[in-house]
Design a protein around this motif. Structure first.
Motif, PDB file in Angstrom:
ATOM      1  N   LYS A 240      29.489  38.261  40.213  1.00  0.00           N
ATOM      2  CA  LYS A 240      29.714  37.974  41.631  1.00  0.00           C
ATOM      3  C   LYS A 240      30.990  38.681  42.122  1.00  0.00           C
ATOM      4  CE  LYS A 240      29.822  34.022  44.771  1.00  0.00           C
ATOM      5  NZ  LYS A 240      31.000  33.149  44.910  1.00  0.00           N
ATOM      6  N   HIS A 241      32.064  38.566  41.365  1.00  0.00           N
ATOM      7  CA  HIS A 241      33.306  39.237  41.761  1.00  0.00           C
ATOM      8  C   HIS A 241      33.117  40.744  41.832  1.00  0.00           C
ATOM      9  CE1 HIS A 241      36.673  36.202  41.685  1.00  0.00           C
ATOM     10  NE2 HIS A 241      35.632  35.478  41.313  1.00  0.00           N
ATOM     11  N   ILE A 242      32.365  41.290  40.894  1.00  0.00           N
ATOM     12  CA  ILE A 242      32.110  42.740  40.917  1.00  0.00           C
ATOM     13  C   ILE A 242      31.348  43.107  42.192  1.00  0.00           C
ATOM     14  CG2 ILE A 242      30.827  44.613  39.777  1.00  0.00           C
ATOM     15  CD1 ILE A 242      31.590  43.172  37.071  1.00  0.00           C
TER      16      ILE A 242
ATOM     17  N   GLU B 274      31.470  41.627  44.994  1.00  0.00           N
ATOM     18  CA  GLU B 274      32.277  41.406  46.201  1.00  0.00           C
ATOM     19  C   GLU B 274      33.477  42.340  46.323  1.00  0.00           C
ATOM     20  OE1 GLU B 274      33.194  37.313  45.620  1.00  0.00           O
ATOM     21  OE2 GLU B 274      31.370  36.591  46.613  1.00  0.00           O
ATOM     22  N   ASN B 275      33.621  43.229  45.369  1.00  0.00           N
ATOM     23  CA  ASN B 275      34.800  44.107  45.403  1.00  0.00           C
ATOM     24  C   ASN B 275      34.454  45.586  45.403  1.00  0.00           C
ATOM     25  OD1 ASN B 275      37.555  42.565  45.229  1.00  0.00           O
ATOM     26  ND2 ASN B 275      36.072  41.382  44.046  1.00  0.00           N
ATOM     27  N   SER B 276      33.567  45.952  46.331  1.00  0.00           N
ATOM     28  CA  SER B 276      33.094  47.343  46.394  1.00  0.00           C
ATOM     29  C   SER B 276      34.233  48.321  46.714  1.00  0.00           C
ATOM     30  CB  SER B 276      31.985  47.480  47.427  1.00  0.00           C
ATOM     31  OG  SER B 276      32.505  47.177  48.705  1.00  0.00           O
TER      32      SER B 276
ATOM     33  N   GLY C 209      39.437  48.789  40.393  1.00  0.00           N
ATOM     34  CA  GLY C 209      40.310  48.219  39.365  1.00  0.00           C
ATOM     35  C   GLY C 209      39.953  46.761  39.105  1.00  0.00           C
ATOM     36  N   HIS C 210      39.709  46.061  40.194  1.00  0.00           N
ATOM     37  CA  HIS C 210      39.337  44.654  40.088  1.00  0.00           C
ATOM     38  C   HIS C 210      37.946  44.506  39.468  1.00  0.00           C
ATOM     39  CE1 HIS C 210      40.161  40.491  41.114  1.00  0.00           C
ATOM     40  NE2 HIS C 210      38.872  40.379  41.408  1.00  0.00           N
ATOM     41  N   GLN C 211      37.035  45.382  39.855  1.00  0.00           N
ATOM     42  CA  GLN C 211      35.693  45.358  39.245  1.00  0.00           C
ATOM     43  C   GLN C 211      35.791  45.555  37.735  1.00  0.00           C
ATOM     44  OE1 GLN C 211      33.822  48.521  41.529  1.00  0.00           O
ATOM     45  NE2 GLN C 211      32.570  47.022  42.635  1.00  0.00           N
TER      46      GLN C 211
ATOM     47  N   GLU D 219      38.276  44.830  35.777  1.00  0.00           N
ATOM     48  CA  GLU D 219      38.818  43.639  35.113  1.00  0.00           C
ATOM     49  C   GLU D 219      37.696  42.639  34.814  1.00  0.00           C
ATOM     50  OE1 GLU D 219      41.993  41.825  37.410  1.00  0.00           O
ATOM     51  OE2 GLU D 219      42.948  43.788  37.648  1.00  0.00           O
ATOM     52  N   HIS D 220      36.826  42.460  35.783  1.00  0.00           N
ATOM     53  CA  HIS D 220      35.723  41.519  35.579  1.00  0.00           C
ATOM     54  C   HIS D 220      34.695  42.081  34.606  1.00  0.00           C
ATOM     55  CE1 HIS D 220      36.847  38.298  38.279  1.00  0.00           C
ATOM     56  NE2 HIS D 220      37.266  39.212  39.128  1.00  0.00           N
ATOM     57  N   PHE D 221      34.523  43.390  34.649  1.00  0.00           N
ATOM     58  CA  PHE D 221      33.555  44.025  33.750  1.00  0.00           C
ATOM     59  C   PHE D 221      33.942  43.821  32.283  1.00  0.00           C
ATOM     60  CE2 PHE D 221      32.227  47.793  31.297  1.00  0.00           C
ATOM     61  CZ  PHE D 221      30.850  47.684  31.438  1.00  0.00           C
TER      62      PHE D 221
HETATM   63 CU   LIG Z   1      37.758  38.796  41.118  1.00  0.00          CU
END
Ligand SMILES: [Cu+2]
Length: 186
Positions: free
Chosen positions: A105-107, A109-111, A115-117, A119-121
């Motif tokens: 979900k975070h991935i 929502e962060n198109s 960098g944030h994607q 981290e979740h990956f």
């Molecule tokens: Cu996130």
């Protein structure tokens, strides 16, 4: 004879120097793990497909595509049928899926923040591996590891190829990493 010994020791010295030069910091973290064999199963096929597509999008630094694949993965986790899995593993699977959905979900929502994607990956990759070890897989997977990710804490990912294509650095360091473990199908 003496000449041969000198040549041999020279060769050994240069080999040693070469090995030391070879990313000395990283090799200490490159722990090769014994390979694992999992059952043959298609239970997680859609998840594996979209996870691998997401990994490829991150390799290409394509945060937009990564976001839409994050959404697809989120849907795959929602559709995952726990009831056909072994009873004693359903609770653990439910926990893995709950966690993995959150990361997908975070991935999604962060198109605009690759960098944030990434981290979740990294955590998503652990979840997908844990999942596949329980459910089985329809293909051989390799766990690769990049020792430089996250300030040299390192990060792992799954791939169907032994060739390194780094999803954490993309074009900046496409080939940084090595295969750590093989997950093959029985
Ligand atoms: Cu996130």
């Amino acid at each position: 004879m003496r000449k041969i010994i000198i040549l041999l020791s020279l060769a050994l010295i240069s080999l040693g120097a070469f090995a030391q030069h070879d990313h000395s910091k990283m090799t200490t973290k490159k722990k090769v793990q014994p390979s694992v064999k999992v059952e043959h199963s298609k239970s997680a096929s859609a998840i594996i497909d979209n996870y691998l597509a997401l990994k490829d999008a991150l390799v290409k630094d394509d945060s937009k595509n990564a976001a839409s694949l994050g959404k697809k993965l989120f849907d795959d986790f929602a559709k995952f049928d726990l009831s056909v899995q072994a009873k004693q593993q359903q609770n653990e699977l439910a926990e893995i899926i709950e966690d993995a959905s959150e990361h997908a979900k975070h991935i999604s929502e962060n198109s605009k923040d690759i960098g944030h994607q990434r981290e979740h990956f990294e955590i998503l990759s652990k979840d997908v591996k844990d999942l596949v070890i329980i459910t089985g897989s329809d293909r051989t997977l390799y766990q690769a590891f990049c020792p430089m990710y996250n300030n040299n804490k390192g990060g792992a990912w799954l791939s169907t190829s032994k060739e390194i294509r780094n999803p954490y650095f993309g074009s900046k360091m496409l080939k940084c990493g090595s295969v750590q473990q093989e997950i093959s199908v029985k």
